[in-house]
Design a protein around this motif. Structure first.
Motif, PDB file in Angstrom:
ATOM      1  N   HIS A 424      49.658  25.941  45.941  1.00 34.22           N
ATOM      2  CA  HIS A 424      49.285  26.789  44.812  1.00 34.22           C
ATOM      3  C   HIS A 424      49.658  28.232  45.136  1.00 34.22           C
ATOM      4  O   HIS A 424      49.950  28.563  46.280  1.00 34.22           O
ATOM      5  N   HIS A 425      49.627  29.071  44.110  1.00 34.75           N
ATOM      6  CA  HIS A 425      50.011  30.464  44.310  1.00 34.75           C
ATOM      7  C   HIS A 425      49.141  31.361  43.452  1.00 34.75           C
ATOM      8  O   HIS A 425      48.888  31.065  42.280  1.00 34.75           O
ATOM      9  N   VAL A 426      48.678  32.435  44.064  1.00 37.12           N
ATOM     10  CA  VAL A 426      47.933  33.453  43.336  1.00 37.12           C
ATOM     11  C   VAL A 426      48.865  34.646  43.156  1.00 37.12           C
ATOM     12  O   VAL A 426      49.362  35.219  44.126  1.00 37.12           O
ATOM     13  N   PHE A 427      49.115  35.016  41.913  1.00 36.84           N
ATOM     14  CA  PHE A 427      50.035  36.104  41.614  1.00 36.84           C
ATOM     15  C   PHE A 427      49.310  37.451  41.691  1.00 36.84           C
ATOM     16  O   PHE A 427      48.085  37.518  41.558  1.00 36.84           O
ATOM     17  N   ILE A 428      50.083  38.502  41.904  1.00 37.39           N
ATOM     18  CA  ILE A 428      49.500  39.838  41.933  1.00 37.39           C
ATOM     19  C   ILE A 428      49.025  40.187  40.528  1.00 37.39           C
ATOM     20  O   ILE A 428      49.806  40.199  39.575  1.00 37.39           O
ATOM     21  N   GLY A 429      47.754  40.474  40.387  1.00 38.90           N
ATOM     22  CA  GLY A 429      47.174  40.762  39.084  1.00 38.90           C
ATOM     23  C   GLY A 429      45.698  40.419  39.097  1.00 38.90           C
ATOM     24  O   GLY A 429      45.130  40.039  40.131  1.00 38.90           O
ATOM     25  N   SER A 430      45.067  40.554  37.965  1.00 43.83           N
ATOM     26  CA  SER A 430      43.636  40.261  37.893  1.00 43.83           C
ATOM     27  C   SER A 430      43.402  38.759  37.885  1.00 43.83           C
ATOM     28  O   SER A 430      44.311  37.961  37.627  1.00 43.83           O
ATOM     29  N   VAL A 431      42.144  38.380  38.148  1.00 42.26           N
ATOM     30  CA  VAL A 431      41.767  36.963  38.072  1.00 42.26           C
ATOM     31  C   VAL A 431      42.035  36.444  36.663  1.00 42.26           C
ATOM     32  O   VAL A 431      42.572  35.353  36.458  1.00 42.26           O
ATOM     33  N   SER A 432      41.668  37.254  35.676  1.00 41.30           N
ATOM     34  CA  SER A 432      41.864  36.863  34.284  1.00 41.30           C
ATOM     35  C   SER A 432      43.340  36.639  33.979  1.00 41.30           C
ATOM     36  O   SER A 432      43.715  35.651  33.335  1.00 41.30           O
ATOM     37  N   ASP A 433      44.221  37.539  34.451  1.00 41.28           N
ATOM     38  CA  ASP A 433      45.653  37.393  34.210  1.00 41.28           C
ATOM     39  C   ASP A 433      46.204  36.151  34.899  1.00 41.28           C
ATOM     40  O   ASP A 433      47.096  35.479  34.373  1.00 41.28           O
ATOM     41  N   ASN A 434      45.698  35.847  36.091  1.00 41.69           N
ATOM     42  CA  ASN A 434      46.163  34.672  36.818  1.00 41.69           C
ATOM     43  C   ASN A 434      45.857  33.385  36.077  1.00 41.69           C
ATOM     44  O   ASN A 434      46.652  32.451  36.089  1.00 41.69           O
ATOM     45  N   PRO A 464      34.277  42.320  43.139  1.00 41.14           N
ATOM     46  CA  PRO A 464      33.990  43.756  42.916  1.00 41.14           C
ATOM     47  C   PRO A 464      34.165  44.213  41.466  1.00 41.14           C
ATOM     48  O   PRO A 464      33.338  44.962  40.948  1.00 41.14           O
ATOM     49  N   ASP A 465      35.224  43.778  40.798  1.00 43.73           N
ATOM     50  CA  ASP A 465      35.456  44.155  39.404  1.00 43.73           C
ATOM     51  C   ASP A 465      35.403  42.954  38.471  1.00 43.73           C
ATOM     52  O   ASP A 465      35.987  42.977  37.376  1.00 43.73           O
ATOM     53  N   GLY A 466      34.691  41.925  38.898  1.00 43.24           N
ATOM     54  CA  GLY A 466      34.588  40.731  38.067  1.00 43.24           C
ATOM     55  C   GLY A 466      35.934  40.093  37.828  1.00 43.24           C
ATOM     56  O   GLY A 466      36.774  40.020  38.745  1.00 43.24           O
ATOM     57  N   LEU A 467      36.192  39.654  36.598  1.00 41.76           N
ATOM     58  CA  LEU A 467      37.453  38.999  36.282  1.00 41.76           C
ATOM     59  C   LEU A 467      38.617  39.983  36.270  1.00 41.76           C
ATOM     60  O   LEU A 467      39.779  39.559  36.233  1.00 41.76           O
ATOM     61  N   ALA A 468      38.338  41.273  36.287  1.00 43.50           N
ATOM     62  CA  ALA A 468      39.398  42.283  36.331  1.00 43.50           C
ATOM     63  C   ALA A 468      39.821  42.617  37.754  1.00 43.50           C
ATOM     64  O   ALA A 468      40.722  43.442  37.961  1.00 43.50           O
ATOM     65  N   THR A 469      39.215  41.975  38.748  1.00 43.42           N
ATOM     66  CA  THR A 469      39.547  42.243  40.150  1.00 43.42           C
ATOM     67  C   THR A 469      40.992  41.834  40.435  1.00 43.42           C
ATOM     68  O   THR A 469      41.420  40.729  40.082  1.00 43.42           O
ATOM     69  N   THR A 470      41.730  42.730  41.080  1.00 41.38           N
ATOM     70  CA  THR A 470      43.113  42.430  41.435  1.00 41.38           C
ATOM     71  C   THR A 470      43.149  41.514  42.650  1.00 41.38           C
ATOM     72  O   THR A 470      42.524  41.798  43.674  1.00 41.38           O
ATOM     73  N   VAL A 471      43.867  40.414  42.527  1.00 44.53           N
ATOM     74  CA  VAL A 471      44.015  39.462  43.623  1.00 44.53           C
ATOM     75  C   VAL A 471      45.506  39.296  43.911  1.00 44.53           C
ATOM     76  O   VAL A 471      46.350  39.940  43.303  1.00 44.53           O
TER      77      VAL A 471
END
Length: 600
Positions: A424-434, A464-471
């Motif tokens: 799997h892959h987590v892209f640079i961006g928020s949890v919501s965007d992912n 820290p920023d909920g679903l807007a947290t950058t991952v």
């Protein structure tokens, strides 16, 4: 060693280049016009200089000299201004062309079948997306406009020289045989040489990527020396390829340098003789020598950037070749009639003559949950990839709603069947965007519902920023299990009618995995689910279980039916059930029952 992706042929490259520049006719012709005007302004200087020499020779006075000197200075300034705007226009054209090329390349890469990427390996694709794109960038930004300027300038200078006196244009012919022979010799060899050089770079990248990705395995098996030897061998082949292209340049460049000098010397000698015989004036001779001297710079730029064009052409052929293996687009009328998946006499081999699957027959009814179990290397994951359309069968057919999977365009195929594996892959961006990347128009509530369906909403809201947290890279770190839940949430939001889960919960502890699978079962009610499992509670909860052994389905039925049949599945069930339950262990059951995901 990986098989490299295809390379486009010369006709494809030429056709694409023509099409690319046709998209921007106004910018293209604007740039050409400005370069022509700049070149014409530059041609006035030698002609005026010749008149200045004649004026001094005949003693016409200071007024004429001042006037001609002012005109020369004016044309120099005009040429500088026109050249500046011509370069700006060329840069704009180059950036537009390059942007279009990059966007199309990304589309081609994303449209590649996964089987093609896996067969080619990551090294070749990485080299094309980095080194080849950079080479094309330099070619489009610099080589193309510089070549265009050089060609325009050469044509105009030769024309101006012929206008001054045709006799003094004849010495230019002394350079033609050398330049023609040397350039033809070079061009016959350089395209293949640069393609080979880029291919060798791909092998270096492939080997390095393989070593980095498998660093722990390399260290554990003490294979460091072998990996170093592999890298050294790859680098040596790259060095030999670069040595050959350097040899081509060291032969070609000195030859063309001689071609620059001959016309100047010939013009002075021939022009001097003609002047002594009163066939030309001193002003004509002066203008002619300066014109021939002016040819050296554009000719040098033309031949110098011609080498860069060869590099860019090779890179463009590799970029265009990414799409050469694309499957033909299906006809618009080919639409599945329903969601039933039928597998009929399917065979598959990664290597010709060595089949992994032998004569698989299987029917998946809409809304059914099927578990695939079996020993390591039996072909479970391969079967899952065939069902998801990642690979095409080497024999037999797989259809969805009566339509062969191979006939479905990639976008439509992923809307019908989706695969989630333990990769799997987590892209640079928020949890919501992912999560929402599969459906960009999905609202916040749908994203939250998808996360809740995979038991990920609580920990996501606690970030820290909920679903807007950058991952992703450089963002808030996620555990492997959390990243896997993000991938599952994407799948829930995408909503295909058939899902293939290849160890999709393997990174969760057994109790959390079972809770998650039960939650998914509720959310995915009515959808067909194929679960490739090494934890037998997944099979216990399924409608049917398929036991795969040695590339064949040896048993197929419900959990109770297979236990009662007292075959291979019953043996696995008793072995697992008699020693532990999923509620009292945190260890993978594969250690006990020997059922692990296949890595083809």
């Amino acid at each position: 060693m990986s098989a490299l992706l295809p390379v486009a042929d010369n006709s494809q490259v030429r056709r694409y280049v023509r099409e690319l520049f046709r998209r921007y006719p106004r910018v293209l012709w604007g740039a050409v016009t400005l370069h022509v005007l700049a070149a014409i302004a530059g041609l006035a200087g030698p002609r005026l200089l010749g008149e200045l020499v004649e004026g001094i020779q005949h003693g016409r006075g200071a007024g004429l000299v001042d006037r001609l000197a002012a005109l020369i200075a004016g044309f120099v300034v005009l040429q500088a201004v026109l050249t500046r705007f011509a370069y700006l226009s060329s840069a704009q054209l180059g950036e537009r062309v390059l942007a279009g090329l990059r966007e199309e390349f990304v589309e081609r890469v994303l449209a590649l079948p996964l089987s093609t990427v896996e067969r080619a390996g990551s090294g070749d694709l990485l080299t094309r997306t980095t080194r080849d794109v950079d080479a094309m960038s330099r070619c489009v930004r610099l080589a193309v406009p510089e070549t265009m300027i050089a060609v325009i300038t050469i044509l105009l200078v030769v024309g101006a020289l012929a206008v001054v006196t045709p006799l003094l244009a004849l010495p230019l012919l002394t350079a033609v045989p050398i330049l023609w022979a040397g350039t033809r010799w070079y061009l016959r060899r350089s395209p293949a040489a640069y393609l080979k050089q880029n291919a060798e770079y791909s092998m270096v990248t492939d080997g390095l990527a393989e070593t980095v990705e498998g660093a722990r395995t390399v260290d554990a098996l003490r294979r460091r020396r072998r990996r170093i030897e592999r890298t050294d061998a790859d680098l040596r082949r790259t060095w030999l390829a670069e040595k050959y292209t350097l040899f081509l340049r060291t032969v070609w460049f000195p030859a063309v340098e001689v071609g620059y000098v001959l016309p100047v010397v010939s013009t002075l000698l021939v022009g001097g003789l003609l002047y002594l015989h009163d066939s030309v004036t001193l002003g004509q001779l002066t203008a002619a020598v300066v014109y021939v001297q002016l040819l050296i710079d554009p000719l040098d730029r033309l031949l110098g950037w011609l080498d860069e064009l060869q590099v860019g052409t090779a890179s463009l052929a590799r970029l265009l070749g990414v799409a050469a293996d694309e499957p033909p687009v299906a006809a618009a009328a080919a639409r599945p009639d329903g969601t039933r998946i039928e597998v009929r006499d399917v065979h598959f081999a990664y290597v010709p003559g060595r089949e992994v699957l032998h004569g698989i027959d299987l029917t998946l009814e809409p809304g059914e949950r099927l578990a695939i179990v079996g020993p390591s290397g039996a072909g479970k994951s391969t079967l899952g990839r065939l069902l998801a359309g990642v690979h095409e069968p080497t024999g037999g057919t797989i259809t969805v709603g009566g339509t062969p999977l191979r006939d479905l365009p990639l976008d439509q195929l992923r809307a019908e069947v989706a695969l989630v594996s333990q990769e799997h892959h987590v892209f640079i961006g928020s949890v919501s965007d992912n999560v929402a990347m599969v459906r960009p128009d999905a609202g916040a509530e749908r994203v939250r519902s998808a996360l809740a369906a995979v038991d990920a909403l609580d920990w996501a809201l606690a970030l820290p920023d909920g679903l807007a947290t950058t991952v992703g890279a450089g963002g808030h770190p996620l555990s492997a299990a959390q990243a896997q839940q993000i991938a599952l949430a994407r799948l829930v939001l995408a909503g295909p009618h058939t899902l293939v889960l290849d160890e999709a919960t393997s990174l969760l502890d057994p109790r959390a995995a079972r809770d998650l699978e039960r939650s998914l079962a509720a959310v995915l009610h009515g959808r067909t689910v194929v679960a490739i499992a090494h934890r037998l509670f997944s099979a216990h909860d399924a409608d049917r279980v398929a036991v795969v052994e040695d590339g064949r389905i040896t048993e197929l039925g419900s959990h109770d039916e297979l236990v009662a049949a007292n075959g291979p599945y019953a043996s696995l069930w008793r072995s697992w059930h008699g020693e532990r339950t999923p509620e009292d262990t945190d260890e993978p059951l594969a250690d006990t029952v020997g059922v692990t995901p296949l890595t083809p």
